[in-house]
Design an enzyme around this catalytic site. Sequence first.
Site, PDB file in Angstrom:
ATOM      1  N   GLU A 156      33.898  43.632 -33.636  1.00  0.00           N
ATOM      2  CA  GLU A 156      33.055  44.158 -34.713  1.00  0.00           C
ATOM      3  C   GLU A 156      31.643  44.495 -34.240  1.00  0.00           C
ATOM      4  OE1 GLU A 156      34.921  41.371 -38.235  1.00  0.00           O
ATOM      5  OE2 GLU A 156      33.218  40.620 -37.100  1.00  0.00           O
ATOM      6  N   PRO A 157      31.490  45.474 -33.375  1.00  0.00           N
ATOM      7  CA  PRO A 157      30.143  45.813 -32.919  1.00  0.00           C
ATOM      8  C   PRO A 157      29.335  46.497 -34.017  1.00  0.00           C
ATOM      9  CG  PRO A 157      31.748  47.366 -32.037  1.00  0.00           C
ATOM     10  CD  PRO A 157      32.530  46.339 -32.785  1.00  0.00           C
ATOM     11  N   ARG A 177      25.161  46.423 -33.965  1.00  0.00           N
ATOM     12  CA  ARG A 177      23.952  46.800 -33.245  1.00  0.00           C
ATOM     13  C   ARG A 177      24.241  47.734 -32.061  1.00  0.00           C
ATOM     14  NH1 ARG A 177      19.582  43.595 -33.120  1.00  0.00           N
ATOM     15  NH2 ARG A 177      20.864  41.808 -33.704  1.00  0.00           N
ATOM     16  N   ARG A 193      11.959  43.683 -38.575  1.00  0.00           N
ATOM     17  CA  ARG A 193      12.515  42.774 -37.557  1.00  0.00           C
ATOM     18  C   ARG A 193      11.440  41.966 -36.824  1.00  0.00           C
ATOM     19  NH1 ARG A 193      15.134  44.462 -33.479  1.00  0.00           N
ATOM     20  NH2 ARG A 193      16.367  42.585 -33.277  1.00  0.00           N
ATOM     21  N   TYR A 195      11.899  37.966 -37.003  1.00  0.00           N
ATOM     22  CA  TYR A 195      12.171  37.166 -35.816  1.00  0.00           C
ATOM     23  C   TYR A 195      11.511  37.623 -34.527  1.00  0.00           C
ATOM     24  CZ  TYR A 195      16.466  39.858 -36.969  1.00  0.00           C
ATOM     25  OH  TYR A 195      17.356  40.797 -37.402  1.00  0.00           O
ATOM     26  N   CYS A 232       0.348  44.953 -47.168  1.00  0.00           N
ATOM     27  CA  CYS A 232      -0.620  43.885 -47.351  1.00  0.00           C
ATOM     28  C   CYS A 232      -0.011  42.565 -46.906  1.00  0.00           C
ATOM     29  CB  CYS A 232      -1.049  43.828 -48.809  1.00  0.00           C
ATOM     30  SG  CYS A 232      -1.834  45.347 -49.280  1.00  0.00           S
ATOM     31  N   TYR A 279      19.666  47.602 -38.114  1.00  0.00           N
ATOM     32  CA  TYR A 279      18.872  46.590 -38.809  1.00  0.00           C
ATOM     33  C   TYR A 279      17.438  47.048 -39.063  1.00  0.00           C
ATOM     34  CZ  TYR A 279      22.988  44.005 -37.438  1.00  0.00           C
ATOM     35  OH  TYR A 279      24.293  43.619 -37.240  1.00  0.00           O
TER      36      TYR A 279
HETATM   37  C1  LIG Z   1      26.552  40.986 -38.193  1.00  0.00           C
HETATM   38  C2  LIG Z   1      27.967  40.834 -37.889  1.00  0.00           C
HETATM   39  C3  LIG Z   1      28.572  41.649 -36.926  1.00  0.00           C
HETATM   40  C4  LIG Z   1      27.810  42.644 -36.099  1.00  0.00           C
HETATM   41  O1  LIG Z   1      26.928  42.020 -35.227  1.00  0.00           O
HETATM   42  P1  LIG Z   1      26.114  42.894 -34.170  1.00  0.00           P
HETATM   43  O2  LIG Z   1      25.236  41.890 -33.495  1.00  0.00           O
HETATM   44  O3  LIG Z   1      25.343  43.893 -34.931  1.00  0.00           O
HETATM   45  O4  LIG Z   1      27.111  43.494 -33.244  1.00  0.00           O
HETATM   46  C5  LIG Z   1      29.923  41.516 -36.722  1.00  0.00           C
HETATM   47  N1  LIG Z   1      30.659  40.627 -37.435  1.00  0.00           N
HETATM   48  C6  LIG Z   1      30.099  39.826 -38.363  1.00  0.00           C
HETATM   49  C7  LIG Z   1      30.949  38.892 -39.111  1.00  0.00           C
HETATM   50  C8  LIG Z   1      28.748  39.890 -38.618  1.00  0.00           C
HETATM   51  O5  LIG Z   1      28.208  39.095 -39.531  1.00  0.00           O
END
Ligand SMILES: *Cc1c(COP(=O)(O)O)cnc(C)c1O
Length: 432
Positions: A291-292, A294, A331, A335, A362, A391
């Site tokens: 699940e990429p 970023r 961001r 963090y 502000c 993000y």
């Molecule tokens: C946020 C998230 C991702 C994606 O993470 P990246 O750091 O953006 O690759 C994949 N799976 C789950 C469950 C997430 O919460």
Amino acid sequence: MFVSENLGVNEKGNLTVGGIDTVDLAAQYGTPLYVMDEQVVRNACRRFKESIDKYYGGKGLVCYASKAFSCLEMCRIIASEGIGLDVVSLGELYTAVKSGFDCSKIGFHGNNKTPEELEYAIEVGVGHIVVDNISELFMLEEIAKAKNAKPSIMFRIKPGIDAHTHDFVKTGQIDSKFGFALETGEAFEAVKQAVACENVELSGLHCHIGSQIFDIAPFEEAARVMLDFIAKIKDELGYTVKELNLGGGFGIKYLNEHDPAPFETYMERVSKVVKSECERLGIEQPAILIEPGRSIAAPAGITLYTVGARKEIPNIRTYVSIDGGMCDNPRYILYGSEYEAVVANKASEERTDRVTIAGRCCESGDLIGENMPLQYAESGDIIAVCATGAYNYSMSSNYNRVQKPAVVFINNGESRIAVKRETLDDIIRNDI
Ligand SMILES: *Cc1c(COP(=O)(O)O)cnc(C)c1O
């Protein structure tokens, strides 16, 4: 020279993105402006998909984590690459549905889904729902029964991995709001319950160990822990878990000193671990989902701003103020994230200055970064902040009743609006 490969400098000395002059984009569309390079998104999708084909016989699915950046156009681009999508809310799911996305390729996440969200997910037929906790399992079972449905589910597991990243984005350890713990037996109990449920089908296990991770070792370790658990389920319950979802979290280059492992290497090494562990444990090789988020969206994006005031505080620091800030990129305040910045109309010059880029809200913490190397920036210059595709837009807000910027996609030397700039009337549209 720059962190993202699609950035360059033209004969005018201006920064280009995908070959297009960023100063022209700023003039045409106004600032602040999000710019997304379609080719960078597509190339990343293809690399992820091809690496699963090459190293794991194509037995898997890439699901883009749309929380990184979602709008109708992004969903259409992802769909046309033939990969899947992750959503974490009704809003992200609705966006995907409205874009015409094939819902059977959508996974639905979240640690506290509402009944309304689960009902909608079942109605549109999402491919799998990633169940986070036991009350969600029972709620889903009831909703599915009432709808005479049997959705596929995965369980989100905390594999207990330290991913060597920022504490706020570390989610695989036991003290996390996400998922079921292995150590305490909570996860195994949940699997027993799910196997006994009549209106859900437990198809897989999921983990996501954090974000912006540069090493491959934590992913290999997570795969080992998850496969051990799949083997335990097989041995003790006689139940075969068919899918292993290893989440996202692949690091990207925000600064030149960042050196993320190439994704192909990740897939090569993780596939090797999965194959050898399955053999050792005597279990079938599961399909692998990743699940990429970023790593698909971030390198595709830059944000363009216009410089307003320059404030030099002798022996302390210089503030360069821009017409955006925490509203379009929270961001840093969240963090302390780091970015590369360039004065787009002086991109061929050396970055000999050191400045703090400040936003217009502000809030003293409203910064893009401190002590950033930059060309000498003064009023009217255009500043580009690089690798902001993930993000940023998705975390943007209307704090101070600031209007959200437009999103422009570029492709083959052309640009087009994908999200319109908010108007003042948008700001008051729900006010009564
Ligand atoms: C946020 C998230 C991702 C994606 O993470 P990246 O750091 O953006 O690759 C994949 N799976 C789950 C469950 C997430 O919460």
